[in-house]
Each structure stands twice: as C-alpha cells, then as structure tokens.
Enzyme design. Structure first.
Site, mmCIF file in Angstrom:
data_model
loop_
_atom_site.group_PDB
_atom_site.id
_atom_site.type_symbol
_atom_site.label_atom_id
_atom_site.label_comp_id
_atom_site.label_asym_id
_atom_site.label_seq_id
_atom_site.Cartn_x
_atom_site.Cartn_y
_atom_site.Cartn_z
ATOM 1 C CD GLU A 139 -3.028 -1.122 2.202
ATOM 2 O OE1 GLU A 139 -3.960 -0.905 1.899
ATOM 3 O OE2 GLU A 139 -2.599 -1.218 3.572
ATOM 4 C CB CYS A 156 -8.965 3.878 6.389
ATOM 5 S SG CYS A 156 -8.593 2.960 4.900
#
Lengths: 629, 629
Positions: free
Chosen positions: A309, A393
C-alpha cells in the site's frame, strides 16, 4: 524559523461556488448519513457498548474505533459551517456511548477491551491501538472546536493521559510507538486545543523514538514470545513499511505504507514548527523532494503498489496497477498544508491543490454514496467505486476532508492574510486585531479569473499574499483596476501585495488556463510516449462512456488543437476538453492477438473529462496518460 | 481421430548448429553439474536418506523431491544423446538413494516420510505429494528410455501402484486428485514405457475427477478438521487456481496457475489421443484458442501476474509486471507438442517454436549458470537472473527441456515424416519399416534458407511434411532443384511432399525472414502505441547495454528501415537488428517529474538483440514493446 501561518477558522470560511459547495453539501446530506448507517449496521458503533462475548460473531476489529472517530470528526466540521441540531444530537449520543466505553484508567479501545483484554499495548507494530487513539483525539478536538462542548475532548484527554502514563522514556514505561502513525499529529492538535504541553511532548516522544535501536518492535515481539526468526519481519514486511527503519531525522527517502508515511511526515512538520527543529525540517524537505520528484502521480496520488500500500522504487509509477489510496492523497494534503504554513512556499500549495482537485476528489462519487479506496490512472473497466469497505478508512477520511476544506484555502498571521486556493465564496480572517473579510468571485477551476473584494473592518496596512499557481504562466494582477506586475511581487510563488487596505478594495487575478500536454520524466517507464491533459489544476482523462472502447489506444497529434467547453449538463457541471485523435481501426482484429500489419488509423473526436469525476457512469475503460505522436 | 504422430527418438536426433548445439552443450557441461551441486548443498539429495529429525533445521520441503527428479530426467536425456559414464554413475548413485527411501508399501516422499508422517495424502490441494510423484515417474521413464536400466522405473512403478491403491472411485479409496497437476501426464508416459494399462486409467481418473462435486478439496479439508469458512478457500485462492473449479470437459477458458494449467492441458491432450475422446479434445481446442488469442505474450510467455502465478482477465498482458514463468513456457511447449501431434496443425508448432526461441530460452543465461523464474517483457533494470531459487522448479525444468529438444523437432507415422523445427543437424526417423535419415543445412533462426538431404535406407514412397512457419509469407520450396509451389501442397501449415524418395534427394526451403513490426490487439492496454520487432521466430528487445538509458522511450518511425547483421562476437553469436529511432532529450529533466513543455526529440541509432539473450551483461533496462509514431 518563523512561526507557521495560522489556518483560517473553519467556521469563518464559506464556499458558494459551483465546484466545492455542491460537494460539501452532498457530503453533508448524503455521505455523512450513509457513513453513519454503515458504521451502525456493521456493528462499529454498537461495539462501544462492549457487549461482545467470546464465541459470538463479528468481534470488534482493531481499527473499527477509528472509522467512527473519523465520522465524528467529519460531522463536527460540518456542524462548524452548517448548524444542524439533529446531527448534533446524534453526535452527542455517539459520544456518550464512547464515553461509556472508557475504562477506569482512561483506556478506550473496543477491540482490546472485549476481544483481547490481556493484550493491550503488546503489538504496536501490527495492531492499531495508538492509531485508533489518534483518531479519537482528532475527533474530540474537532467536536470541541465546532461546538464548544468538552464531552469528547475530556474523554480523549483522559485517554491521552493514560497513554502518557504507559509510554515514554521514564523507567517502567514502554518505549514504544505506533506501527501506524496518526496519534502524533492528533496530540499536537490536542495540545493546541488544551494548552497542555504534556500532549506536545508525548507527540515529540513518539516521533523521536521511532526507528531507534534497540528496535521496539523486536523488543515487544520478544515479550510476546515470538521465535527470533519471526521477530524482525512478523508481517513479512520490512520496518520501512511503517517508516521505522531509521530514526526519523535520518530519513531522506519516502518509504513503505503511504498513508502511514503522510501522517508521520505531517506530525514531523508540526513538531519542526513547535520546537523550531531544523533537523526535522530538513528531513521533511528531503522527504518532500523525494516524494514529489520520484514517487507522485500527476494526480498527486501516491503509492505505486497494493503489496505494501505504498512506495516502490524511484520513478515506478504504473498507471493501471497504481494504488494511490484515497487516504494517502488526503494525508498528502495534511502534510502539504503544514509545510506550506511553515515554509510559506507555493510549491506545497501546488501539490495540495493538485491532490484536492484530483487524487482526493476521485475517491468519492458525485452522489456521495460510493467510494474508491484505490485511484488508478488507467482502467480496463474493472475498477469501480464501492459502497463501503471491510477496511473502511477512506470514506470517512474523504468526508472529514471535504467538511473542512475551507481551512486549507486561507491562512493568517499578524501582518498578512494568505490566499492559497481560489473558489467563489467568502472568508473572514484576522490580521492582528483587524478583521479582514475576503469575497472571491470566480468560476475557478473552470476559469482562471478571480475577483477578490477586501473588507477590513477598518483601513489597515497588511500584506495580501496571493498564490500564483505553479501551473500558471502569464498571470495578470490588478488592484482597483490598476495593473501590477506579479513578477515584481513574487516570493516563493506568492504575490505579496502590501498596502493600506480599505473596505471595497478590489484585486483581480487572471490566471490563463490553456489545456496543457504534460509529459513525465523519461525515467517513468509507464508514461513514455504518452502525455496527459491538464487545465489549471485539473487533470483530465478519457473515459469509455464518452469515447468508446480502448481510449488507451487514442493517439493525440503533437500539434493538436483543443477546445474547452463548460457542460452544465454533464457530471455535475464540468469543463470538457475536446479535440481530434487518431486510433487504430478495430476491423481485422477479431481472432487475432498479434499481427504484423500496421493497423490503419482513423481520425476520431475525443472528449476528456476531469479525472476526479470518472466512474460516475457506466463501467468502462479510462486513461489519463494518452498516446501521442 | 487419427492416432497422434510419434515423436522422434531423442537418441536419433543430433544438432550441429550454431544456436541449439551450444545451448545443449552448455546445458550438459555447466547447467547439469551446477544443478546437481545446488540439489546437494541445499539438502535436496540427502533428504532421501530420511535422516531428518524433528527440531533439526532445514526439513525436507514438500516440493524438493521434484527438483531432484527433474534433474535426473534432464541428466537421462543428456545421456541419450551424449554417453557419459561419470554422469551415468552419478545417476545410479542418486537413484539407489531414492530407492532406499521407498517405504515398504511403495510410498516415496521425503517430506511426508520424515516431517509429517501422519499427514500423507491429507492435503492434496496445497501440498505437492502427487506432483512430486509425477516428476519421479517422468524421471524413471526417461532414465529407462535413455539407458535401458529399470532401476528407477521399477521404483516408480511400485510407487504408482501404491498411488493406484489409494486413489480412485472404488469404495475405500480416496476420490482425490492433485492440487498441482503433473502426475497425469507422467502416468501416460509410464503406460507408454511399461504397457501397463492401469497407469493410463489412473491418469484418466485423475483428469476426469477434477472439479467434480462434491468437491474433494472440501471433503479433505473437513477431514483435516478445518473450520467451514476456511474449507473453500484455505489458501485464499479460488479453485480455478488449480483448474478445479469445473470438471475439465466443461472448461473453456484458461484459469489459475499457469504451470498447473499447462501440465493439466497436456495430460488432457494425451488422454484425448489415448481414448479418442472428442469431448476432451474440444475442451483442449477451446482452451488453446482462449490462451493464444487472449492470454499469451508475444514471447509465448504466459501468466500475467505474480499474485496467482497465472492468468488474469482477457487481454491483460502487462509487460514489466509480467509473470511468464519459465516453467509455464516449458509447459506450453509440452501442451503444444501434444496438440500438434494430435491435430497435425502448424499453429501449434508456431506457438511451440515461439516459446522455445523466446519465453523458454530467456530462462537461462548463456553460460548456463543463472536463471529467470519470471520473464517480463520490460524492465527498469531491477530484474536479474539468479543462481538458484528457494522454489527451484525452473532451473531443472529448463535443463530437461534443452536436453530433450530433439524430440520436438521431428515426428513420424507409418506413411510420413514430419519436420516441425529447422536447425542444422540430422535425424533418423521411421516410416513404416523404412529408416529415413534427414540432414538439415541451415543457419536458422538467423537465416530462413534450409537444405534438407533425405537418405531413406531404400527408395520408398512417403510424405515429407514440412512446416511452413506461420510467421513466414512467400516461402519457396524446391525438390532436387525443381521449384514446387508450397501453397498447392499446404495443409494446416505443412507442405506435404508425397513422392518416391531416394537417398540423395534434396529439398530446399527458403523462408523469407524480414524484420517485422508486430502490433498487439488494441484490447491489450499495455501494448497500445507500441510495436515489437520480430524476425522469423525470434522476438527482439532493446537493452540498456546497447542503447543507453530508457529504451522504453525510444520511438520507432513508422516507415523505418531495419538492418540485420550477424554478430559472431556478441552474446554467443546473434543477428542484431539496427536502425534509427527518436527519443526525448534527457536535458532539462533533472529535478522535474512532470512538465508541460514537449521535450525535444533527437535521432538515435538503436540495436535490438534477441529477447532470449537479454540480461547476459550489465544490469539494465529492457523493452520488447517499443513506442512507435
């Protein structure tokens, strides 16, 4: 070092433009309720009842608290600009529930209270305890600032006090720091809201301790009884994944998980300012250069691969498999905002603006109901927004940014007001004890002409610092109809207009906004032979919905002419770029993967739309980087 | 259905060309000894002593046996064409060691004998028990055919008998099949070597049972006591990962792990031939079309992503992140060879040849000492051959293919001999009871002229079937100096020359071999705006070593002229393609990731080398697909 610029008070900035105002309204009326419902129906809110028992399904996850906290923060920002008793009541209820979950010692985390009560603070590397705490703290500060209520602020102060009692260099405390940064910048905010220096020192401790030897992640792994070979890389990822491979002052190259990196770097900038720490500032500058010169997409998306990520090797910026997490672009806005206010340099504002108009805004659909976690710059048509994510998120992060965007548009200091972003609306700022109103009239970002009307509550001498965007060449400026030459007034990308300002003074700024063909450095393998179209701060793309299949095969002529037209009917009202391209004829390709004949090319019209509004129609292919002759 | 063509006897095919002969010699003198040493020093050979005890380091891994088996198979093939008493003695020793590890019931697997003795045959999905068995069987057959010795053949027959006693539809047997296919094609070979129909039926059982409901992988997971939610996707991968999502006759689209797929499809072709099974053949044809029209790189590399080591969505063929495992290209050769001999259609030979000259051969360095597991078509310079791999399937796979390549060049049947590959050398084939010698004189693949001298041991009427490669247009053919028109004789890509052949007959074939600019289907996003250079069967690339940095930024003119020159001094002797390209000037890019000015372009010469020899010099960038105007 000068003290940093002070951000505008969110309550005193209003947008009434055609670009941000509708987004903010959709955020308030659609996204916030949707996110509340998602938190409710997935069990995230009820988790604070602490009713989960072993053996039951759906145990509270380690990062659930943060999703609720970010929603509270977003809702609080929304209340700051748009009072809403119903929303305020709902906030009160959720906050009361959260307060009820706080343990007698101040500890507050659903997962570790009910699922792993014996494992508090035992795995900072992989779990998200301090990360969740950080988001609760940000929520408490935002709620306090928006409503004046201390209900959540007091809760998070007690929690921060508890954390302070657990972590630090004093004997008997754990010398740990979070695997996922976030609490550092939150503690800086908590210090600002409360004046309690303990919180600032705790933030500084977390940042300073990071990456030191002996390595805390190994110490805690040993305490957990993990075998030595698993200690160093229990998650299979190196410590650079969480920017813990080196003490932060030695870090010069961005590394690891992009969101973690942004939250850390933002806190580093905060602490550089708070402590006038030149070493921290030097690290921030080096990291900024490394990021923006070798690791940033044209959209200000960051993070080149899903595998960590985050960041890969220099100049590795694949388009279709880009990660460019919405949260990472948002984190970049946070960092850029801090660097900008500290350094007073428009290059930070340029990146912040690019992120806002492109890599951040692409993360939410026009109706506010669907989200991108990942924001690639090219798609075969298989990438679509989703209603929600298991790891959720991004949606509340987008909501809190959109609800607070006013704070990024202006700054203030004792002798100056600063305009960073152009958008129709008005703001009220302080220059010393003078209250200065600024009203912008503009169709930005579709048009580069901006009229600013100033209304100080009494005539006063101060500087109006106007950003001349880095994308702009040939800006023109006038004060009360008289031309001034921006170049003479320019310092680090801002035109500094110092004079005695009187109510009714008018400044006009004309930022020519031609369509530009952008090239990437030849070291970016994936963009060789391609150009992207940008106009002003807005990056464009070709979508299948407008152009038919395979827009990635469209070839732009080198000397092509572009037309720009505002289309109020399309995608909420956008300026489209049209022109002619060539593409290979599809005939003859059926049943053929490779062939030796050069395919005939045909001329086709193209329609480019802003990248931030792609995937609001039928599923299809998309390309930002277009072939060129 | 006709019976399949019979492959040439490896012992009766010799290469004395400048392309394959040196590779085969390096394989024998460098690669085979190196691989033996690696197997020895990593513990793979000593594992057969079964001396490992719990708590000791370096336990035998589940796929170690297969690495040793493939090395034996490769060594056996080498003995078939190049007697070598030392190597033969070493083989005898290793085989004696393997035989000593066989259990009283015939079972033979190092890992499950010493590491997990209670877990034999309990997890076919994830472990590699039947896969290792298959490679041991292939080794036993190869060793028997090369040396006439039954030492390993008898061992693997006993093991296959044991496996037959464990698996099948009879009550009390497990209805399982391997997660990683391989044993199916091995059992077909064991049947051919022994005449024992049990082995063919067992192969058919494994293939037929695959993907049926109730799903065996779930049944065995339940037996292992795995919780229900883990049963279906314990590895996180769907059953299509191992082609077990559907019964094989219903499979029409390639899916999952590419090597597994190739080994399965090869066995399906074997069984289609053995049982004249039209349904299996129909599945093979559909899978072939799907693979070659939507999932195959120009190099015949296959597998688009590391995440499943296999196939993704149609037309998804990323170049830099290509997986294209060496083993998968080798498996494609296996499958293509079987389809070719069954269907007598040159389209299979075309793919086989493409794989051999490109996607397979790139897997090993010119000195035979370093290997690619992954064969991308573009590199930033970070991809390099390695000495060995923890998962070392590729190096011995390449060795066994290179050592047996003669078998793919010719086939025979009662009334015809078939020439599939052109390479200087000679072969001895059977047409009924006539022995036919064929001697090729040619500089193929650097030159397309081939002179074939026939020497039947007595004049005989038969067909000489000569492949006219699919890449060739305007092939010319003559028999004893008299031109014949290939088109009239052409059937499925082969010129069928039927006549009374006499020793001394000369056939000349002239295959024009211009440099070709290859385009990919516009649906292949990653190749839009690009062309690849191919000459004959050889795909070319630009390496940094010859062209300086960023060859991916070179733009080939549309009407560019190419020169071809044989360079005996370069990379073992290769034909290079040279010409002019344009590229962006690098000046002005330092400190700049994106810019709006079109970069100036400059004319530069380029040198393209065969893809198969890239990364034999200094580390650097490489590109197969080149920008074009």
């Amino acid at each position: 070092m000068l003290p940093p610029l002070v951000p505008a008070d969110l309550r005193r900035v209003r947008f009434d433009d055609g670009f941000w105002a509708p987004r903010i309204e959709v955020n308030r009326t659609a996204t916030l309720p949707i996110e509340y419902e998602q938190c409710l129906k997935t069990g995230r809110i009820d988790a604070f009842r602490l009713g989960w028992k072993p053996g039951q399904p759906n145990p509270p996850h380690v990062f659930w608290d943060s999703d609720v906290a970010k929603w509270i923060e977003a809702a609080a920002y929304s209340l700051a600009t748009h009072p809403d008793p119903v929303l305020e009541g709902r906030l009160d209820d959720v906050i009361a529930l959260i307060a009820s979950a706080q343990q007698p010692d101040g500890y507050l985390n659903c997962h570790f209270t009910v699922v792993e009560p014996d494992h508090r603070w035992t795995n900072l590397r992989d779990q998200h305890e301090l990360y969740c705490a950080g988001h609760l703290i940000e929520a408490g500060v935002a709620h306090f600032r928006a409503t004046g209520k201390r209900s959540l602020l007091d809760v998070v102060c007690r929690y921060a006090d508890h954390i302070h009692s657990v972590f630090g260099r004093t004997k008997g405390k754990k010398r740990g720091y979070p695997g996922h940064e976030e609490i550092e910048l939150a503690l800086v905010k908590l210090h600002a809201a409360t004046g309690n220096g303990r919180y600032l020192r705790l933030a500084k401790y977390f940042v300073d301790e990071r990456g030191r030897k002996p390595h805390y992640f190994e110490i805690e792994a040993e305490r957990r009884g993990e075998p030595p070979e698993r200690r160093r890389r229990g998650t299979g990822l190196p410590y650079s994944y969480s920017q813990a491979h080196l003490p932060v002052r030695q870090q010069r190259e961005v590394a690891g998980h992009a969101v973690r990196a942004m939250y850390l770097y933002a806190a580093m900038a905060d602490l550089a300012a708070a402590y006038a720490d030149r070493d921290l500032l030097a690290a921030c500058r080096a990291l900024w250069d490394h990021l923006t010169l070798k690791h940033m997409y044209l959209t200000a998306g960051i993070g080149s691969t899903a595998s960590n990520e985050g960041f890969t090797s220099d100049y590795d910026l694949p388009n279709e498999s880009a990660y460019a997490e919405s949260c990472a672009a948002i984190g970049l806005v946070f960092w850029a905002d801090r660097m900008l206010r500290l350094e007073r340099d428009a290059r930070y504002a340029d990146v912040m603006e690019t992120a806002l108009y492109n890599g951040v805004l692409s993360g939410v659909s026009l109706d506010g109901a669907r989200f991108f976690y990942v924001n690639p710059l090219e798609s075969t048509g298989s990438h679509h927004r989703e209603d929600w994510f298991g790891c959720a998120c991004c949606p509340p992060n987008i909501a809190r940014l959109l609800a607070s965007i006013g704070t990024y548009a202006y700054s203030q200091e004792p002798e100056a007001v600063w305009v960073h972003l152009y958008a129709q609306g008005r703001a009220s700022l302080n220059v010393g004890d003078v209250n200065v109103g600024i009203t912008q009239k503009t169709h930005y970002p579709w048009d580069g002409r901006v009229r600013l009307a100033l209304s100080p509550d009494r005539p006063a001498r101060f500087t109006l610092a106007l950003r001349i965007p880095g994308w702009c060449r040939g800006a023109r400026l006038s004060i009360n109809g008289r031309s001034v030459t921006p170049a003479r007034l320019l310092r680090k990308g801002y035109a500094h207009l110092e004079r005695l300002w009187t109510s009714g003074d008018i400044v006009t700024l004309d930022l020519p906004m031609p369509v530009e063909r952008i090239e990437a450095n030849p070291a970016v393998l994936q963009d060789c032979g391609r150009v992207a179209l940008r106009r002003g701060p807005v990056v464009y793309c070709l979508e299948q919905a407008d152009n038919g299949p395979h827009p990635g095969d469209f070839i732009l002529p080198r000397a092509g002419k572009f037309k720009v037209r505002f289309r109020p009917d399309l995608l909420g009202g956008i300026a489209v770029i049209t022109g002619k391209a060539r593409r290979r004829q599809f005939a003859g390709w059926s049943g053929c993967l490779y062939r030796h004949k050069d395919a005939r090319r045909e001329s086709v019209p193209f329609i480019a739309i802003p990248y931030c509004v792609w995937d609001n129609r039928a599923a299809g292919e998309m390309a930002v980087w277009l072939l060129t002759e």
